[in-house]
Design an enzyme around this catalytic site. Structure first.
Site, PDB file in Angstrom:
ATOM      1  N   ASP A 149      41.404  35.582  56.525  1.00  0.00           N
ATOM      2  CA  ASP A 149      41.278  36.556  55.408  1.00  0.00           C
ATOM      3  C   ASP A 149      41.046  37.934  56.118  1.00  0.00           C
ATOM      4  O   ASP A 149      41.521  38.170  57.178  1.00  0.00           O
ATOM      5  CB  ASP A 149      39.942  36.226  54.956  1.00  0.00           C
ATOM      6  CG  ASP A 149      40.092  36.366  53.225  1.00  0.00           C
ATOM      7  OD1 ASP A 149      40.805  37.520  52.799  1.00  0.00           O
ATOM      8  OD2 ASP A 149      39.389  35.737  52.397  1.00  0.00           O
ATOM      9  N   ASP A 216      43.697  38.569  44.840  1.00  0.00           N
ATOM     10  CA  ASP A 216      43.143  37.305  44.224  1.00  0.00           C
ATOM     11  C   ASP A 216      43.482  37.018  42.777  1.00  0.00           C
ATOM     12  O   ASP A 216      43.679  37.686  41.950  1.00  0.00           O
ATOM     13  CB  ASP A 216      41.673  37.105  44.209  1.00  0.00           C
ATOM     14  CG  ASP A 216      40.941  37.019  45.408  1.00  0.00           C
ATOM     15  OD1 ASP A 216      41.800  37.199  46.603  1.00  0.00           O
ATOM     16  OD2 ASP A 216      39.934  36.782  45.873  1.00  0.00           O
TER      17      ASP A 216
END
Length: 547
Positions: A149, A216
């Site tokens: 990430d 996202d």
């Protein structure tokens, strides 16, 4: 000077050879804890879900990665600097969990980040500065993949900073790629950098199995539209072993209707995105049986897992009518055809196979599991609201004459009004013209005169445009990754089109095909482009009429 350009409507590009780091030839499939459990996973959740993957038959279909996302570790490393599993949440530890997953015939997915801390926390450590130690830990625990990430990348005080050059830089992700490649275990590498910065596909595709291309996904239909418009230009980088990741599936989360879930699954499948389930599979009362059936469609999975690994292309867009036509190359000289109804109402649309280079072909509807026989020429299709019709074409015969361009018209040769200006570009940019018209608003126009047409009526236009207005910060509002532009012919009604992301920066153009009415016979036509609403139109490089 106009540079040469191939003029076939559907252009399949040969894939480059995959880099040595790649461990998987087709898009990864599996399950990830984040979509439902956020950063609160536990050993019980992971084990129960792994068992559910096997017992439901999903594992046998290829969903074999079980990934524990953010929240699995403690705040403190041990005396040797190694990450530690939270013993309250994971009493058996990482190695035992990996063994449990492997004993079920599945693969163990792990999570960390390229910043100071992991996403969703204020003190759980990520891997910045500890890449070698952490990569060895992942290998020691039996990890088969790593999702990497991008939170706290520029500062330990700011979780997300999309505009930071450090956050956008590939350096931290490249370092972990090199370190993973040096450990004595094959670990697939999934970069979760969110597609920020520039030319992400160019630097991420050689070093990873998959890379996230967007902010996202969230539990709403409009996020499907947003992400679809962002994945379109990644056909340049998707290939065997390298896949643009459209984020986890929201199928089974009761966020979409069954028809929308089929649409969602179809769009991810044809674009060769990883297929990662986000629903709580071990909680059968939550996940509808119909959602499991959608995830289990072998024919759609086969499209996603096709050995050529060619991403589908947006062929035609009808913005006001709210539908698209998509096509992609499959192995054994086959093709996938997607007819996408973005409208939440039924409609009947007409599709001419010649626009995708097909005269006739055998067709199979993969959602209906029905052979449709031999299709030829133009045909009409009834679409339910938010339905995506998915066809596999085989035994394809090509037309003797495909639509061909009649000559390129560069924006630099048009008449401009209002705020629109022409700007020259660097070498090999803004192709095929090397220049573009910018700052096109609803009060400005880019007008071409003397455009030739062989006959009157509707014509196919290939519009070369540039749009890099990435909807990162606006992803949870109404960001769509599109810019709107209108086209009017001979003073007729100005019709609107939504142009998606075109490439990796504000100088990489793409071509979108549209059908425009109002042409008359001869070289006397006027074609005018303008902005729409309060925002700029995409930059316009030029266009070509196809006959």
């Amino acid at each position: 000077m106009i540079q040469p350009r191939l003029t076939s409507v559907l252009l399949f590009v040969a894939a480059p050879v995959a880099a040595t780091l790649h461990k998987q030839s087709t898009p990864p499939m599996g399950w990830n804890s984040y979509n439902y459990y956020n950063c609160d996973p536990s050993e019980e959740i992971i084990k129960n879900t792994a068992e559910a993957l096997v017992n439901s038959g999903l594992a046998a279909l290829g969903y074999d990665y079980v990934t524990t996302d953010c929240g699995w570790m403690t705040r403190d490393r041990d005396g040797d600097g190694r990450l530690q599993w939270n013993e309250t949440l994971f009493p058996s530890g990482g190695k035992a969990l990996g063994t449990y997953i492997h004993d079920l015939g599945l693969k163990f997915g792990l999570y960390s980040g390229a910043g100071y801390y992991q996403c969703g926390s204020v003190d759980l450590p990520a891997s910045l500065g500890y890449e070698e130690i952490d990569a060895q830990s992942f290998a020691d625990w039996g990890g088969d993949s790593l999702k990497y990430d991008n939170c706290y990348s520029s500062s330990p005080d700011v979780m997300v900073n999309n505009s930071s050059p450090i956050s956008q830089s590939p350096v931290r992700h490249q370092k972990m790629a090199a370190v993973l490649d040096s450990v004595d275990r094959d670990i697939a590498y999934y970069i979760c950098q969110w597609g920020i910065g520039y030319n992400v596909g160019e630097w991420a595709s050689p070093i990873s199995n998959a890379w996230r291309i967007s902010n996202d996904i969230y539990n709403s239909w409009r996020s499907i539209w947003r992400i679809t418009n962002e994945v379109i230009p990644y056909w340049r980088h998707t290939r065997v072993g390298a896949f643009a990741d459209m984020d986890m599936l929201i199928i089974g989360l009761n966020a979409l209707s069954p028809e929308e879930e089929r649409f969602h699954f179809s769009m991810w499948a044809i674009n060769k995105s990883p297929l990662k389930i986000g629903a709580p599979l071990a909680e059968s009362a939550i996940v509808p049986a119909e959602s499991l059936d959608i995830l289990s469609n072998r024919e759609v999975i086969a499209i996603n897992q096709d050995s050529l690994s060619k991403q589908a292309r947006l062929i035609l867009r009808y913005t006001e009518e709210e539908w698209d036509l998509w096509a992609g190359e499959l192995s054994d000289s086959r093709m996938v055809l997607g007819i996408a109804n973005w409208k939440n109402e039924t409609q009947t649309v007409s599709v001419d196979l010649t626009v995708v280079g097909v005269q006739e072909a055998n067709a199979r509807d993969v959602w209906a599991h029905e052979d449709l026989g031999r299709l030829r020429g133009a045909g009409t299709w009834y679409l339910k609201g938010h339905e995506m019709k998915l066809l596999v074409l085989s035994e394809i015969a090509k037309p003797p004459l495909a639509p061909n361009g009649t000559g390129f018209h560069a924006a630099e040769n048009a008449t401009l009004s209002g705020s629109a200006v022409v700007e020259s570009c660097a070498e090999d940019k803004c192709l095929p013209a090397g220049s573009r018209a910018r700052y096109i608003t609803s009060d400005s126009t880019v007008t071409f005169e003397g455009i030739a047409s062989n006959g009157e009526g509707t014509k196919l236009l290939g519009v070369d445009f540039i749009n890099y207005e990435i909807a990162t910060d606006s992803a949870w509002q109404w960001g769509s990754n599109t810019r709107n532009m209108t086209v009017a012919v001979n003073g007729g009604r100005a019709k609107r089109w939504a142009f998606p992301i075109s490439g990796g920066d504000w100088a990489e153009a793409d071509r979108m095909f549209i059908e425009v009415d109002g042409f008359v016979d001869g070289d006397v036509n006027t074609v005018s482009f303008a902005g729409f609403g309060d925002s700029y139109a995409p930059d316009l490089v030029g266009f070509e009429v196809f006959e």
